[in-house]
Write a protein that holds these residues in place. Structure first.
Motif, PDB file in Angstrom:
ATOM      1  N   GLY A 167       0.787  -1.223   0.000  1.00 40.45           N
ATOM      2  CA  GLY A 167       0.000   0.000   0.000  1.00 40.45           C
ATOM      3  C   GLY A 167       0.816   1.268   0.000  1.00 40.45           C
ATOM      4  O   GLY A 167       0.253   2.366  -0.001  1.00 40.45           O
ATOM      5  N   GLN A 168       2.148   1.151   0.027  1.00 41.84           N
ATOM      6  CA  GLN A 168       2.983   2.348  -0.031  1.00 41.84           C
ATOM      7  C   GLN A 168       2.874   2.992  -1.405  1.00 41.84           C
ATOM      8  O   GLN A 168       2.722   2.316  -2.416  1.00 41.84           O
ATOM      9  N   THR A 169       2.948   4.306  -1.420  1.00 38.26           N
ATOM     10  CA  THR A 169       2.862   5.030  -2.685  1.00 38.26           C
ATOM     11  C   THR A 169       4.151   4.858  -3.471  1.00 38.26           C
ATOM     12  O   THR A 169       5.242   5.097  -2.958  1.00 38.26           O
ATOM     13  N   ILE A 170       4.006   4.423  -4.715  1.00 37.70           N
ATOM     14  CA  ILE A 170       5.160   4.257  -5.593  1.00 37.70           C
ATOM     15  C   ILE A 170       5.267   5.500  -6.469  1.00 37.70           C
ATOM     16  O   ILE A 170       4.323   5.874  -7.162  1.00 37.70           O
ATOM     17  N   THR A 171       6.402   6.137  -6.416  1.00 39.38           N
ATOM     18  CA  THR A 171       6.659   7.324  -7.222  1.00 39.38           C
ATOM     19  C   THR A 171       7.975   7.142  -7.977  1.00 39.38           C
ATOM     20  O   THR A 171       8.732   6.214  -7.708  1.00 39.38           O
ATOM     21  N   HIS A 172       8.235   8.050  -8.894  1.00 37.25           N
ATOM     22  CA  HIS A 172       9.531   8.007  -9.580  1.00 37.25           C
ATOM     23  C   HIS A 172      10.663   8.179  -8.566  1.00 37.25           C
ATOM     24  O   HIS A 172      11.707   7.542  -8.684  1.00 37.25           O
ATOM     25  N   SER A 173      10.443   9.011  -7.577  1.00 37.35           N
ATOM     26  CA  SER A 173      11.481   9.248  -6.564  1.00 37.35           C
ATOM     27  C   SER A 173      11.750   7.991  -5.738  1.00 37.35           C
ATOM     28  O   SER A 173      12.903   7.690  -5.407  1.00 37.35           O
ATOM     29  N   SER A 174      10.695   7.260  -5.386  1.00 44.04           N
ATOM     30  CA  SER A 174      10.911   6.039  -4.597  1.00 44.04           C
ATOM     31  C   SER A 174      11.633   4.984  -5.427  1.00 44.04           C
ATOM     32  O   SER A 174      12.465   4.237  -4.898  1.00 44.04           O
ATOM     33  N   LEU A 175      11.360   4.929  -6.725  1.00 44.13           N
ATOM     34  CA  LEU A 175      12.100   4.010  -7.587  1.00 44.13           C
ATOM     35  C   LEU A 175      13.563   4.429  -7.694  1.00 44.13           C
ATOM     36  O   LEU A 175      14.460   3.588  -7.713  1.00 44.13           O
ATOM     37  N   ASP A 176      13.808   5.727  -7.745  1.00 44.70           N
ATOM     38  CA  ASP A 176      15.182   6.216  -7.860  1.00 44.70           C
ATOM     39  C   ASP A 176      16.017   5.865  -6.642  1.00 44.70           C
ATOM     40  O   ASP A 176      17.248   5.802  -6.730  1.00 44.70           O
ATOM     41  N   ARG A 177      15.365   5.635  -5.506  1.00 45.46           N
ATOM     42  CA  ARG A 177      16.116   5.286  -4.296  1.00 45.46           C
ATOM     43  C   ARG A 177      16.527   3.813  -4.284  1.00 45.46           C
ATOM     44  O   ARG A 177      17.320   3.400  -3.436  1.00 45.46           O
ATOM     45  N   CYS A 178      16.004   3.038  -5.205  1.00 45.19           N
ATOM     46  CA  CYS A 178      16.384   1.627  -5.319  1.00 45.19           C
ATOM     47  C   CYS A 178      17.698   1.522  -6.086  1.00 45.19           C
ATOM     48  O   CYS A 178      18.083   2.446  -6.801  1.00 45.19           O
ATOM     49  N   PRO A 179      18.398   0.400  -5.939  1.00 45.57           N
ATOM     50  CA  PRO A 179      19.664   0.239  -6.672  1.00 45.57           C
ATOM     51  C   PRO A 179      19.469   0.433  -8.170  1.00 45.57           C
ATOM     52  O   PRO A 179      18.471  -0.004  -8.747  1.00 45.57           O
ATOM     53  N   SER A 180      20.429   1.092  -8.781  1.00 43.34           N
ATOM     54  CA  SER A 180      20.329   1.371 -10.214  1.00 43.34           C
ATOM     55  C   SER A 180      20.516   0.094 -11.014  1.00 43.34           C
ATOM     56  O   SER A 180      21.129  -0.865 -10.550  1.00 43.34           O
ATOM     57  N   GLY A 181      19.996   0.103 -12.203  1.00 49.55           N
ATOM     58  CA  GLY A 181      20.150  -1.048 -13.080  1.00 49.55           C
ATOM     59  C   GLY A 181      18.981  -1.186 -14.027  1.00 49.55           C
ATOM     60  O   GLY A 181      17.992  -0.450 -13.944  1.00 49.55           O
ATOM     61  N   GLN A 182      19.095  -2.159 -14.934  1.00 53.08           N
ATOM     62  CA  GLN A 182      18.048  -2.379 -15.925  1.00 53.08           C
ATOM     63  C   GLN A 182      16.730  -2.786 -15.278  1.00 53.08           C
ATOM     64  O   GLN A 182      15.653  -2.436 -15.782  1.00 53.08           O
ATOM     65  N   ALA A 183      16.797  -3.522 -14.180  1.00 55.33           N
ATOM     66  CA  ALA A 183      15.565  -3.973 -13.530  1.00 55.33           C
ATOM     67  C   ALA A 183      14.732  -2.785 -13.080  1.00 55.33           C
ATOM     68  O   ALA A 183      13.504  -2.760 -13.251  1.00 55.33           O
ATOM     69  N   ARG A 184      15.391  -1.806 -12.491  1.00 55.61           N
ATOM     70  CA  ARG A 184      14.669  -0.624 -12.019  1.00 55.61           C
ATOM     71  C   ARG A 184      13.997   0.107 -13.175  1.00 55.61           C
ATOM     72  O   ARG A 184      12.818   0.486 -13.088  1.00 55.61           O
ATOM     73  N   GLU A 185      14.734   0.309 -14.263  1.00 62.37           N
ATOM     74  CA  GLU A 185      14.181   1.066 -15.375  1.00 62.37           C
ATOM     75  C   GLU A 185      13.126   0.263 -16.122  1.00 62.37           C
ATOM     76  O   GLU A 185      12.170   0.836 -16.661  1.00 62.37           O
ATOM     77  N   HIS A 186      13.283  -1.055 -16.170  1.00 58.90           N
ATOM     78  CA  HIS A 186      12.275  -1.884 -16.817  1.00 58.90           C
ATOM     79  C   HIS A 186      10.962  -1.827 -16.042  1.00 58.90           C
ATOM     80  O   HIS A 186       9.876  -1.686 -16.630  1.00 58.90           O
ATOM     81  N   LEU A 187      11.062  -1.916 -14.724  1.00 55.92           N
ATOM     82  CA  LEU A 187       9.859  -1.831 -13.899  1.00 55.92           C
ATOM     83  C   LEU A 187       9.224  -0.450 -14.035  1.00 55.92           C
ATOM     84  O   LEU A 187       7.992  -0.319 -14.098  1.00 55.92           O
ATOM     85  N   ARG A 188      10.043   0.575 -14.120  1.00 54.37           N
ATOM     86  CA  ARG A 188       9.509   1.926 -14.282  1.00 54.37           C
ATOM     87  C   ARG A 188       8.678   2.023 -15.574  1.00 54.37           C
ATOM     88  O   ARG A 188       7.580   2.582 -15.592  1.00 54.37           O
ATOM     89  N   SER A 189       9.231   1.457 -16.664  1.00 55.51           N
ATOM     90  CA  SER A 189       8.520   1.534 -17.936  1.00 55.51           C
ATOM     91  C   SER A 189       7.190   0.778 -17.875  1.00 55.51           C
ATOM     92  O   SER A 189       6.194   1.204 -18.466  1.00 55.51           O
ATOM     93  N   LEU A 190       7.175  -0.345 -17.154  1.00 60.46           N
ATOM     94  CA  LEU A 190       5.929  -1.096 -17.005  1.00 60.46           C
ATOM     95  C   LEU A 190       4.901  -0.296 -16.210  1.00 60.46           C
ATOM     96  O   LEU A 190       3.705  -0.286 -16.548  1.00 60.46           O
ATOM     97  N   LEU A 191       5.350   0.368 -15.165  1.00 58.43           N
ATOM     98  CA  LEU A 191       4.433   1.154 -14.338  1.00 58.43           C
ATOM     99  C   LEU A 191       3.911   2.377 -15.086  1.00 58.43           C
ATOM    100  O   LEU A 191       2.762   2.781 -14.908  1.00 58.43           O
ATOM    101  N   VAL A 192       4.764   2.959 -15.920  1.00 60.95           N
ATOM    102  CA  VAL A 192       4.310   4.086 -16.740  1.00 60.95           C
ATOM    103  C   VAL A 192       3.294   3.605 -17.770  1.00 60.95           C
ATOM    104  O   VAL A 192       2.254   4.246 -18.003  1.00 60.95           O
ATOM    105  N   ALA A 193       3.581   2.462 -18.406  1.00 59.18           N
ATOM    106  CA  ALA A 193       2.664   1.917 -19.402  1.00 59.18           C
ATOM    107  C   ALA A 193       1.312   1.574 -18.785  1.00 59.18           C
ATOM    108  O   ALA A 193       0.271   1.709 -19.432  1.00 59.18           O
ATOM    109  N   ALA A 194       1.336   1.146 -17.499  1.00 59.38           N
ATOM    110  CA  ALA A 194       0.094   0.807 -16.807  1.00 59.38           C
ATOM    111  C   ALA A 194      -0.572   2.039 -16.187  1.00 59.38           C
ATOM    112  O   ALA A 194      -1.616   1.924 -15.549  1.00 59.38           O
ATOM    113  N   MET A 195       0.041   3.206 -16.399  1.00 59.46           N
ATOM    114  CA  MET A 195      -0.472   4.492 -15.893  1.00 59.46           C
ATOM    115  C   MET A 195      -0.488   4.544 -14.365  1.00 59.46           C
ATOM    116  O   MET A 195      -1.235   5.313 -13.763  1.00 59.46           O
ATOM    117  N   ILE A 196       0.372   3.743 -13.732  1.00 57.85           N
ATOM    118  CA  ILE A 196       0.546   3.849 -12.282  1.00 57.85           C
ATOM    119  C   ILE A 196       1.485   5.003 -11.969  1.00 57.85           C
ATOM    120  O   ILE A 196       1.326   5.712 -10.974  1.00 57.85           O
TER     121      ILE A 196
END
Length: 366
Positions: free
Chosen positions: A19-48
């Motif tokens: 239930g925590q709010t997922i934002t671009h900033s919260s994703l940026d605090r996770c370790p960098s890498g392809q996994a982070r950016e891939h998940l970001r693209s999925l969340l953007v595509a899902a309009m989350i």
């Protein structure tokens, strides 16, 4: 599905479920890498997550992560320079147009170059305040790329009184040295036109021909969509800039096949849903293929983007005046003028050729 079991995606998805709010900033605090950016693209595509200027915003995240690994005395200088000069210029430009991959890459290199200079001074056991003109000139060593990337940092240091009126003379642009012969260029064009689909994939064939024939940049090619293809008088036109360019029939056939493939691929649909990418990403939905990936694909079939683009631009500048090249292929007037100078051609020949083309008479037109 195995991707979901990896630590980073698992932690992020667990956060979503809690239930925590997922934002671009919260994703940026996770370790960098392809996994982070891939998940970001999925969340953007899902309009989350909302869409954003990905290249500009990822640049800001990269800067903070890059600075985190530097010594404190480097951070004290590079952080304000990166945020208040490099990133500020990128953001100012982003207000007018989308930040390209090339712009973001150039910004990263400017930050890296500042760090390289500081490391060079560390090796000499000198502080930045000890930097002399002789030491700076010796480090630059006439390298045009290094000089261009260092000049903004030196200007920033001078402006804040950290250094004393140091001067960086950026060498003049030279004629491109990496070019094919006309015979090599024509041979590559013929090979791509006659190659079988089993030998050269359709996307690489189209992208390669656009570079070989029109000197198109990968930064432009990878973002082409079906909306930028138009027909006029039964001829296909491709918008490589604001002004569509008519393409020959042989190339038109390949482009229309590529467009038909894109139209049936749901993942190739643009985020706005009004067109499909001709070169869709294989990793991210509703996004174009990364220009670096496209460049590597072309290199594997023998089309070296920079070399073939240089050759194409010299050929075009030999046949067309700078003003036409600028408007038709999306170059700045300054860049088009430089290519014309490289080709050593005067636009008078073009104007004379146009005058000499016989115009149809009124009787013929009827």
């Amino acid at each position: 599905m195995r991707w979901l079991d990896r630590p980073i995606p698992k932690a992020l998805l667990a956060s979503l479920a809690s239930g925590q709010t997922i934002t671009h900033s919260s994703l940026d605090r996770c370790p960098s890498g392809q996994a982070r950016e891939h998940l970001r693209s999925l969340l953007v595509a899902a309009m989350i997550l909302p869409r954003r200027d990905e290249n500009a915003d990822r640049l800001a995240t990269w800067t903070d992560e890059f600075l985190a690994g530097l010594p404190r005395h480097h951070v004290a200088l590079v952080k304000p320079y990166a945020h208040w000069m490099v990133l500020r210029l990128v953001r100012r430009r982003a207000r007018r147009r989308r930040t390209s991959f090339g712009i973001a890459t150039a910004a990263r290199e400017r930050v890296r170059c500042a760090v390289r200079l500081l490391r060079h001074l560390d090796n000499r056991q000198e502080a930045i305040t000890d930097l002399s003109q002789a030491t700076l000139d010796d480090w630059l060593a006439g390298n045009r790329a290094r000089t261009g990337n260092t000049a903004p940092f030196i200007k920033w240091l001078n402006g804040r009184g950290i250094t004393d009126d140091l001067f960086v003379a950026v060498p003049k642009r030279t004629k491109p040295t990496r070019v094919n012969s006309d015979e090599q260029q024509q041979a590559q064009i013929r090979e791509l036109l006659v190659a079988r689909d089993q030998e050269v994939a359709l996307p690489e064939r189209v992208a390669g021909l656009l570079v070989l024939l029109y000197g198109a940049r990968l930064e432009r090619i990878h973002r082409l969509t079906t909306a930028e293809l138009t027909r006029h008088n039964d001829r296909l036109h491709v918008a490589l800039s604001d002004h569509p360019t008519e393409v020959p029939t042989e190339l038109a056939v390949f482009i229309e096949r590529l467009a038909a493939d894109a139209a049936t691929a749901p993942r190739a649909r643009t985020f706005t849903g009004d067109a499909n990418y001709l070169f869709p990403s294989t990793r991210r939905p509703h996004a174009p293929l990364h220009p670096g990936t496209l460049g590597r694909k072309l290199a594997r079939i023998g089309v070296l983007p920079q070399t073939t683009r240089n050759t194409a631009m010299v050929a075009l500048a030999s046949d067309l005046p700078a003003a036409v090249i600028s408007t038709q292929f999306g170059l700045t007037p300054e860049s088009a003028t430089r290519w014309a100078a490289h080709a050593r051609r005067d636009s008078i020949e073009y104007l004379v050729a146009r005058v000499e083309v016989p115009r149809p008479s009124d009787d013929t037109a009827q």
